[in-house]
Design an enzyme around this catalytic site. Structure first.
Site, PDB file in Angstrom:
ATOM      1  N   THR A 221     -84.944 -64.241-111.762  1.00 57.33           N
ATOM      2  CA  THR A 221     -85.974 -63.692-110.879  1.00 57.33           C
ATOM      3  C   THR A 221     -86.046 -64.467-109.561  1.00 57.33           C
ATOM      4  O   THR A 221     -85.685 -65.642-109.535  1.00 57.33           O
ATOM      5  CB  THR A 221     -87.327 -63.843-111.621  1.00 57.33           C
ATOM      6  OG1 THR A 221     -87.304 -62.968-112.726  1.00 57.33           O
ATOM      7  CG2 THR A 221     -88.527 -63.563-110.767  1.00 57.33           C
ATOM      8  N   GLY A 251     -92.472 -57.745-117.790  1.00 62.92           N
ATOM      9  CA  GLY A 251     -92.664 -59.192-117.927  1.00 62.92           C
ATOM     10  C   GLY A 251     -93.822 -59.691-117.085  1.00 62.92           C
ATOM     11  O   GLY A 251     -94.717 -58.928-116.714  1.00 62.92           O
ATOM     12  N   ASP A 252     -93.778 -60.959-116.765  1.00 59.69           N
ATOM     13  CA  ASP A 252     -94.875 -61.585-116.023  1.00 59.69           C
ATOM     14  C   ASP A 252     -94.811 -61.349-114.514  1.00 59.69           C
ATOM     15  O   ASP A 252     -95.823 -61.443-113.827  1.00 59.69           O
ATOM     16  CB  ASP A 252     -94.856 -63.104-116.259  1.00 59.69           C
ATOM     17  CG  ASP A 252     -93.532 -63.719-115.791  1.00 59.69           C
ATOM     18  OD1 ASP A 252     -92.473 -63.174-116.149  1.00 59.69           O
ATOM     19  OD2 ASP A 252     -93.565 -64.728-115.057  1.00 59.69           O
ATOM     20  N   THR A 272     -90.931 -68.078-112.750  1.00 63.41           N
ATOM     21  CA  THR A 272     -89.719 -67.476-113.307  1.00 63.41           C
ATOM     22  C   THR A 272     -89.477 -68.048-114.694  1.00 63.41           C
ATOM     23  O   THR A 272     -89.666 -69.244-114.907  1.00 63.41           O
ATOM     24  CB  THR A 272     -88.487 -67.730-112.416  1.00 63.41           C
ATOM     25  OG1 THR A 272     -87.327 -67.304-113.153  1.00 63.41           O
ATOM     26  CG2 THR A 272     -88.318 -69.192-112.037  1.00 63.41           C
ATOM     27  N   GLY A 273     -89.100 -67.191-115.615  1.00 64.64           N
ATOM     28  CA  GLY A 273     -88.862 -67.660-116.972  1.00 64.64           C
ATOM     29  C   GLY A 273     -89.113 -66.554-117.970  1.00 64.64           C
ATOM     30  O   GLY A 273     -89.160 -65.371-117.603  1.00 64.64           O
ATOM     31  N   GLY A 275     -90.895 -64.126-119.620  1.00 66.86           N
ATOM     32  CA  GLY A 275     -92.138 -63.498-119.191  1.00 66.86           C
ATOM     33  C   GLY A 275     -93.218 -63.399-120.251  1.00 66.86           C
ATOM     34  O   GLY A 275     -94.410 -63.532-119.942  1.00 66.86           O
TER      35      GLY A 275
HETATM   36  N1  ASP Z   1     -89.980 -63.690-115.688  1.00 67.96           N
HETATM   37  C1  ASP Z   1     -89.031 -62.608-115.710  1.00 67.96           C
HETATM   38  C2  ASP Z   1     -89.416 -61.648-116.796  1.00 67.96           C
HETATM   39  O1  ASP Z   1     -89.781 -62.072-117.854  1.00 67.96           O
HETATM   40  C3  ASP Z   1     -87.633 -63.053-115.914  1.00 67.96           C
HETATM   41  C4  ASP Z   1     -87.152 -64.168-115.009  1.00 67.96           C
HETATM   42  O2  ASP Z   1     -87.952 -64.940-114.511  1.00 67.96           O
HETATM   43  O3  ASP Z   1     -85.961 -64.248-114.752  1.00 67.96           O
HETATM   44  O4  ASP Z   1     -89.287 -60.468-116.588  1.00 67.96           O
END
Ligand code: ASP
Length: 355
Positions: A221, A251-252, A272-273, A275
């Site tokens: 992300t 996601g988040d 980012t992570g 979610g």
């Molecule tokens: N946070 C994003 C999600 O869960 C994914 C990412 O950060 O790469 O959709």
């Protein structure tokens, strides 16, 4: 007569000195700064070719400079965040816009959000499939609709109405992401036909076809936080979500308070992570709330949430943040995070791995 001339010169000198001092004070009183991330995850130097590493640094610098340029010209932090994120959305290197990951259903479904720290105004879009720059759509929703979040077809329709650039679904595809999906599907009991053509006719992207990618398939992300000359913070995030996401999973990233938050009194944060964990931990808002209520620094607040709360929950990822004075902050519990800033002194910094 001589005395009169002398007096006039004295007054002129005094006024000019005063004006200069005022300008210097104004300059001092108007710090600008921007910071970005391009995703967190298992990003290993041992898997990274020097060329690819260079390409990531160059793209992050381009993104930072695009945002900083807006700020220098007196633009708003919301405009700067959009400018920085659009560069990364248009690059196949990141999981946002062009180069977004694939869903289980072999589509690209994009999420984005943006928030203004002065007004707590916010906009978000989820599950869009035809908008070239979802971060622009988030801003349109914030400024030109009565709502905070629009989703799916409705959001795509609103984008058309607002005359945003619309692309065909093929535009987002790249070999890298397509192959990642095929790989993940091999171990997915829900997997349907894997019989599709394995080569992606639409991929292209900067001759990266044979590249071994240094990061895992999950994240990537992009996000940005900025402080403008008017003292206003903003934060934004844009993503394709997670590879093999199913059933309209969101996601988040488009969720205000989870993936994105900005409050002039506390901080601006983009996450980012994984979610699901970031939603449950209300990461972005929790960090800003800790700054406000506990009266701790943004770095301390970010570390409490990312390195303690999330680690306990087993949630991978990180954040980029900016304090009301323009101090950039990173915190991540993964092996690496694509990240960078231009601080209030104009210093440019980009990094990828743990340091
Ligand atoms: N946070 C994003 C999600 O869960 C994914 C990412 O950060 O790469 O959709």
């Amino acid at each position: 007569m001589k005395l009169k001339l002398l007096l006039i010169s004295l007054i002129t000198i005094m006024t000019t000195t005063q004006a200069k001092a005022q300008t210097a004070q104004n300059d001092k009183a108007a710090p600008i700064a921007i910071a970005i991330h391009g995703g967190a995850g298992t990003i290993l130097k041992s898997n990274m070719t020097p060329e690819l590493e260079k390409a990531y640094h160059a793209k992050m610098k381009e993104s930072l400079e695009a945002g900083y340029d807006v700020l220098k010209k007196g633009g708003t932090s919301v405009e700067a965040v959009q400018a920085a994120i659009m560069i990364m959305e248009d690059s196949p290197l990141f999981n946002a816009g062009k180069g977004a990951v694939f869903t289980h259903h072999k589509t690209n479904e994009l999420d984005a959000s943006i928030m203004e720290g002065k007004t707590l105004n916010a906009g978000a879009a989820s599950g869009v499939t035809t908008v070239k720059n979802p971060i622009k759509l988030a801003a349109e929703i914030m400024y030109h609709s009565k709502h905070v979040m629009l989703s799916g077809e409705g959001a795509d329709t609103f984008a058309k109405k607002q005359k945003l650039e619309i692309v065909s679904a093929d535009y987002f595809k790249t070999d890298r992401r397509w192959n990642q999906l095929l790989e993940v599907l091999q171990n997915d009991p829900d997997a349907t036909a894997l019989s599709e053509d394995k080569t992606d006719k639409h991929a292209n992207a900067l001759n990266y076809q044979n590249t071994v990618w240094p990061d895992d398939k999950k994240f990537g992300t992009v996000g940005a936080v900025a402080l403008d000359q008017h003292g206003n913070l903003a934060a934004g995030t844009s993503t394709g979500g997670m590879t093999n996401k199913k059933y309209g999973r969101i996601g988040d990233s488009p969720i205000i308070g989870a993936g994105t938050y900005a409050d002039n009194n506390a901080c601006a944060v983009s996450a980012t992570g994984h979610g699901e964990y970031f939603i449950r931990a209300a990461v972005a808002h929790d960090i800003c709330a800790r700054v406000l209520y506990k009266n701790i620094t943004l770095q301390q607040a970010a570390d409490e949430v990312i390195m303690q709360k999330l680690v306990k929950m087993k949630g991978d990822g990180g954040i980029v943040g900016l304090s009301p004075k323009g101090q950039p902050v990173f915190s991540f519990n993964s092996k690496g995070m694509y990240r960078g800033y231009i601080d209030t002194d104009g210093k440019v910094y980009t990094a990828i791995f743990e340091e």
